[in-house]
Write a protein that holds these residues in place. Structure first.
Motif, PDB file in Angstrom:
ATOM      1  N   ARG A  15      58.276  12.545   6.964  1.00 41.11           N
ATOM      2  CA  ARG A  15      57.575  13.852   5.709  1.00 41.11           C
ATOM      3  C   ARG A  15      56.054  13.614   6.120  1.00 41.11           C
ATOM      4  NH1 ARG A  15      61.531   9.479   3.916  1.00 41.11           N
ATOM      5  NH2 ARG A  15      59.790   7.893   4.265  1.00 41.11           N
ATOM      6  N   ARG A  16      55.168  13.106   6.468  1.00 39.62           N
ATOM      7  CA  ARG A  16      53.801  12.964   6.647  1.00 39.62           C
ATOM      8  C   ARG A  16      53.405  14.573   7.292  1.00 39.62           C
ATOM      9  NH1 ARG A  16      53.340   7.561   7.448  1.00 39.62           N
ATOM     10  NH2 ARG A  16      52.914   7.594   9.534  1.00 39.62           N
ATOM     11  N   ARG A  17      53.716  14.554   8.180  1.00 37.50           N
ATOM     12  CA  ARG A  17      53.975  15.325   9.552  1.00 37.50           C
ATOM     13  C   ARG A  17      54.257  17.011   8.682  1.00 37.50           C
ATOM     14  NH1 ARG A  17      49.619  13.807  10.675  1.00 37.50           N
ATOM     15  NH2 ARG A  17      48.964  14.772  12.958  1.00 37.50           N
ATOM     16  N   GLY A  18      55.204  16.861   8.549  1.00 33.58           N
ATOM     17  CA  GLY A  18      55.311  18.041   7.013  1.00 33.58           C
ATOM     18  C   GLY A  18      56.233  19.405   8.028  1.00 33.58           C
ATOM     19  N   SER A  19      55.215  20.429   7.221  1.00 37.07           N
ATOM     20  CA  SER A  19      56.082  22.024   7.887  1.00 37.07           C
ATOM     21  C   SER A  19      55.359  22.487   9.297  1.00 37.07           C
ATOM     22  CB  SER A  19      55.349  22.726   7.220  1.00 37.07           C
ATOM     23  OG  SER A  19      53.691  22.502   7.052  1.00 37.07           O
ATOM     24  N   THR A  20      54.461  20.985   9.992  1.00 37.31           N
ATOM     25  CA  THR A  20      53.817  21.218  11.337  1.00 37.31           C
ATOM     26  C   THR A  20      54.773  20.309  12.511  1.00 37.31           C
ATOM     27  OG1 THR A  20      51.575  20.940  10.626  1.00 37.31           O
ATOM     28  CG2 THR A  20      51.997  21.145  12.881  1.00 37.31           C
ATOM     29  N   ALA A  21      55.115  19.763  11.729  1.00 36.99           N
ATOM     30  CA  ALA A  21      56.781  19.228  13.153  1.00 36.99           C
ATOM     31  C   ALA A  21      57.482  19.748  12.645  1.00 36.99           C
ATOM     32  CB  ALA A  21      56.529  18.337  12.374  1.00 36.99           C
ATOM     33  N   VAL A  22      57.675  20.763  11.518  1.00 40.79           N
ATOM     34  CA  VAL A  22      59.190  21.370  11.392  1.00 40.79           C
ATOM     35  C   VAL A  22      58.776  22.729  12.225  1.00 40.79           C
ATOM     36  CG1 VAL A  22      60.655  22.829  10.365  1.00 40.79           C
ATOM     37  CG2 VAL A  22      59.909  20.414   9.722  1.00 40.79           C
ATOM     38  N   LEU A  73      50.680   5.816  28.846  1.00 33.49           N
ATOM     39  CA  LEU A  73      49.631   7.369  28.781  1.00 33.49           C
ATOM     40  C   LEU A  73      48.772   6.445  28.132  1.00 33.49           C
ATOM     41  CD1 LEU A  73      51.025  10.504  29.817  1.00 33.49           C
ATOM     42  CD2 LEU A  73      50.378   8.562  31.388  1.00 33.49           C
ATOM     43  N   ARG A  74      48.757   5.579  26.477  1.00 38.27           N
ATOM     44  CA  ARG A  74      48.220   5.085  25.571  1.00 38.27           C
ATOM     45  C   ARG A  74      47.645   6.288  24.661  1.00 38.27           C
ATOM     46  NH1 ARG A  74      44.052   2.247  29.092  1.00 38.27           N
ATOM     47  NH2 ARG A  74      45.335   0.023  29.773  1.00 38.27           N
ATOM     48  N   LEU A  75      48.955   7.437  24.603  1.00 42.21           N
ATOM     49  CA  LEU A  75      48.209   8.599  23.527  1.00 42.21           C
ATOM     50  C   LEU A  75      48.723   8.381  22.375  1.00 42.21           C
ATOM     51  CD1 LEU A  75      49.169  11.519  26.667  1.00 42.21           C
ATOM     52  CD2 LEU A  75      47.541  11.013  24.775  1.00 42.21           C
ATOM     53  N   LEU A  76      50.554   7.590  22.233  1.00 40.51           N
ATOM     54  CA  LEU A  76      50.512   7.293  20.858  1.00 40.51           C
ATOM     55  C   LEU A  76      50.171   7.346  19.774  1.00 40.51           C
ATOM     56  CD1 LEU A  76      53.807   6.950  19.813  1.00 40.51           C
ATOM     57  CD2 LEU A  76      53.056   4.200  19.844  1.00 40.51           C
ATOM     58  N   HIS A  77      48.653   7.158  19.965  1.00 42.40           N
ATOM     59  CA  HIS A  77      47.825   7.128  18.942  1.00 42.40           C
ATOM     60  C   HIS A  77      47.460   8.734  17.777  1.00 42.40           C
ATOM     61  CE1 HIS A  77      44.935   6.785  21.963  1.00 42.40           C
ATOM     62  NE2 HIS A  77      43.822   7.166  20.920  1.00 42.40           N
ATOM     63  N   ARG A  78      47.224   9.835  19.325  1.00 45.51           N
ATOM     64  CA  ARG A  78      46.950  10.712  19.273  1.00 45.51           C
ATOM     65  C   ARG A  78      47.930  12.037  18.252  1.00 45.51           C
ATOM     66  NH1 ARG A  78      43.446  11.989  23.663  1.00 45.51           N
ATOM     67  NH2 ARG A  78      43.133  13.559  22.014  1.00 45.51           N
ATOM     68  N   ASN A  79      47.088  12.725  17.801  1.00 47.62           N
ATOM     69  CA  ASN A  79      47.672  14.006  17.031  1.00 47.62           C
ATOM     70  C   ASN A  79      48.511  14.331  17.575  1.00 47.62           C
ATOM     71  OD1 ASN A  79      45.481  13.622  14.512  1.00 47.62           O
ATOM     72  ND2 ASN A  79      44.632  14.244  15.112  1.00 47.62           N
ATOM     73  N   SER A 138      43.194  15.569  28.743  1.00 50.66           N
ATOM     74  CA  SER A 138      42.321  15.321  29.546  1.00 50.66           C
ATOM     75  C   SER A 138      41.677  16.664  29.039  1.00 50.66           C
ATOM     76  CB  SER A 138      41.723  15.477  30.809  1.00 50.66           C
ATOM     77  OG  SER A 138      42.793  16.861  31.587  1.00 50.66           O
ATOM     78  N   LYS A 139      42.107  17.772  28.065  1.00 49.44           N
ATOM     79  CA  LYS A 139      41.531  19.065  27.711  1.00 49.44           C
ATOM     80  C   LYS A 139      40.982  18.669  26.053  1.00 49.44           C
ATOM     81  CE  LYS A 139      41.474  21.314  32.097  1.00 49.44           C
ATOM     82  NZ  LYS A 139      40.400  20.663  32.743  1.00 49.44           N
ATOM     83  N   VAL A 140      41.811  17.898  24.913  1.00 47.96           N
ATOM     84  CA  VAL A 140      41.616  17.974  24.082  1.00 47.96           C
ATOM     85  C   VAL A 140      40.658  16.806  23.347  1.00 47.96           C
ATOM     86  CG1 VAL A 140      43.260  17.342  21.673  1.00 47.96           C
ATOM     87  CG2 VAL A 140      44.179  18.362  24.458  1.00 47.96           C
ATOM     88  N   GLU A 141      39.711  16.353  23.732  1.00 44.04           N
ATOM     89  CA  GLU A 141      38.822  16.569  22.564  1.00 44.04           C
ATOM     90  C   GLU A 141      39.577  15.189  21.923  1.00 44.04           C
ATOM     91  OE1 GLU A 141      34.362  16.023  21.144  1.00 44.04           O
ATOM     92  OE2 GLU A 141      35.060  17.453  21.930  1.00 44.04           O
ATOM     93  N   GLN A 142      39.173  13.759  21.868  1.00 41.08           N
ATOM     94  CA  GLN A 142      39.731  13.255  20.842  1.00 41.08           C
ATOM     95  C   GLN A 142      38.996  12.826  19.532  1.00 41.08           C
ATOM     96  OE1 GLN A 142      41.227   9.430  22.279  1.00 41.08           O
ATOM     97  NE2 GLN A 142      40.034   8.187  19.937  1.00 41.08           N
ATOM     98  N   GLU A 197      39.600  10.231  13.311  1.00 38.51           N
ATOM     99  CA  GLU A 197      40.736  10.020  12.717  1.00 38.51           C
ATOM    100  C   GLU A 197      41.985   9.662  14.154  1.00 38.51           C
ATOM    101  OE1 GLU A 197      45.217  11.940  11.111  1.00 38.51           O
ATOM    102  OE2 GLU A 197      43.484  13.270  11.649  1.00 38.51           O
ATOM    103  N   GLU A 198      41.539   9.831  15.162  1.00 38.67           N
ATOM    104  CA  GLU A 198      42.580   9.468  16.586  1.00 38.67           C
ATOM    105  C   GLU A 198      41.847   7.726  16.803  1.00 38.67           C
ATOM    106  OE1 GLU A 198      44.007  13.551  18.475  1.00 38.67           O
ATOM    107  OE2 GLU A 198      42.214  12.674  18.259  1.00 38.67           O
ATOM    108  N   ASP A 199      40.535   8.106  16.458  1.00 37.40           N
ATOM    109  CA  ASP A 199      39.731   7.100  16.765  1.00 37.40           C
ATOM    110  C   ASP A 199      40.152   5.687  15.824  1.00 37.40           C
ATOM    111  OD1 ASP A 199      37.954   7.635  19.087  1.00 37.40           O
ATOM    112  OD2 ASP A 199      36.144   7.994  17.517  1.00 37.40           O
TER     113      ASP A 199
END
Length: 438
Positions: free
Chosen positions: A106-113, A169-175, A413-417, A420-422
């Motif tokens: 529900r939070r991520r809404g239309s983008t996830a859909v 990979l410790r990516l669960l907190h990334r967008n 590795s090409k996507v800057e953190q 919000e992700e911090d």
């Protein structure tokens, strides 16, 4: 007075063989699963390999006499093993549904859909098209049903594999990690719905009236899930007041099995009922996730490995010696990978995400793992898939799951953190640790 006939019991030799089958498969699945995880691979890879080693691909070639004794062709003997695995997969799917974070969707809404719709639609269409082009020798039953089934197998993703990969990979907190989970949740819901419809078509044939009837049953299931939610919540609260986790585990298992029986009786797939049961349990908000820990441990450590090893038993890698089967397998794998990457990338770009984020989403959603194995087993049981196509689909599940980690590392590795992700990283307790994309 009429004499009551005694109920026949399982033959002593049949019981002996069954116990040896389960014990041998579980031991080998455990050893190879642990070896796979030590090598950085999903445990399911080792568990499937256990079945491959004990099946027609290896053991039957090396020691046909022993293979024929331990794994006889007798359907009744194999059905015992099958039933054990089926209970395991139904509970595994229920646990997966119970861990779905619906608020995240529900939070991520239309983008996830948008990402999800494109991510499942493109490989689905490619799979259906491919199903109509494959040689007749590889098609069982009606070709439209086979084509739809192949499309569903290519369109799904696997929440357990993807979640584990993101955590490792410790990516669960990334967008990207959050969006991947949201999109895959939606994919799985659509996938189970489509699987139930195609399963009904495989049973009754490709007729518009029967298809409409199946859709009607799907609506009944959804409405029933909503109406029965308060009853389920009351049952879980009552169980939670009892000492220990036993009553809660019992209630969850009973709900899973009865829901599976209900959808099976409707002509839909039992796994769909198990998934709906898990989602309803989660939606009730009356379940302490820690109370599921004993059940989850037993299912993941014992029942699920037996199921995946049994799935591996049905693979016949010697079929790949046929050039037609080998070329078909490469074509299906290429279409599956391209379709998922293209769909996820298209959805990401339409949502104004960057190039590397789109590729990372494709890499994550490309992992099919557990879900595709379950779908392949359903197809084999329904007579939609033969041994050759079943082997191909299982190999696609393995290869796509193995592809995810290295591609995710490279793209993230090409996507800057972001800041919000911090903050999210600190909330997840991984502050100060190097992530795969940092």
């Amino acid at each position: 007075m009429l004499a009551v006939q005694p109920v026949s019991t399982i033959a002593a030799h049949q019981l002996l063989v069954f116990l040896l089958q389960v014990g041998s498969l579980l031991l080998l699945a455990f050893v190879l699963g642990r070896l796979a995880t030590r090598c950085g691979l999903p445990a399911i890879v080792g568990e499937l390999c256990a079945g491959v080693l004990m099946g027609p691909s290896v053991l039957e070639q090396v020691a046909p006499g022993f293979s024929g004794w331990l794994l006889p062709r007798d359907p009744g003997q194999f059905h015992l093993l099958d039933a054990t695995g089926q209970i395991g997969v139904l509970l595994l799917v229920t646990i997966t549904g119970a861990h779905m974070d619906l608020s995240l969707v529900r939070r991520r809404g239309s983008t996830a859909v948008r990402i999800s719709v494109a991510g499942i639609a493109v490989p689905l269409v490619l799979g259906v098209a491919l199903g109509f082009l494959l040689p007749t020798s590889l098609v069982l039953g009606e070709r439209p049903v086979f084509a739809l089934f192949l499309g569903i197998a290519m369109g799904v993703s696997a929440i357990p594999v993807i979640a584990k990969t993101l955590m490792d990979l410790r990516l669960l907190h990334r967008n990207v990690g959050q969006l991947t989970l949201c999109a895959v949740m939606f994919d799985d819901i659509v996938g189970w719905l489509l699987l139930s419809m195609v399963s009904a078509m495989a049973t009754t044939g490709f007729r518009a009236g029967d298809l409409a009837f199946s859709v009607g049953w799907l609506i009944v299931v959804v409405i029933s899930a909503v109406l029965l939610r308060p009853v389920v919540a009351a049952g879980l609260r009552t169980a939670a007041r009892a000492p220990g986790n036993g009553p809660t585990v019992t209630v969850v298992v009973v709900l899973a099995l009865l829901a599976s029986a209900a959808t099976q009786a409707m002509g839909l797939e039992a796994v769909f009922g198990a998934f709906v049961a898990g989602v309803v349990i989660r939606a009730c908000g009356a379940l302490d996730q820690e109370a599921l820990a004993p059940l989850q441990t037993f299912v993941v450590a014992v029942l699920a490995p037996v199921f995946f090893a049994t799935a591996g038993l049905r693979m016949d890698l010697t079929a790949l010696a046929d050039p037609v089967v080998l070329l078909t397998g490469l074509g299906v794998l290429a279409a599956a990978v391209f379709g998922k990457f293209a769909g996820a990338y298209l959805g990401a770009r339409l949502s104004r995400l960057g190039h590397w984020e789109g590729l990372a989403l494709g890499a994550g959603m490309n992992a099919r793992g557990v879900i595709e194995v379950i779908i392949a087993m359903v197809g084999l049981r329904l007579g939609v898939l033969g041994t050759e196509m079943y082997t191909i689909i299982i190999l696609v599940a393995i290869v796509t799951s193995l592809m995810a980690p290295p591609i995710l590392r490279a793209t993230m590795s090409k996507v800057e953190q972001t800041s919000e992700e911090d903050l999210r990283a600190r909330a997840f307790g991984i502050d100060g640790q190097r992530t795969a994309g940092a």
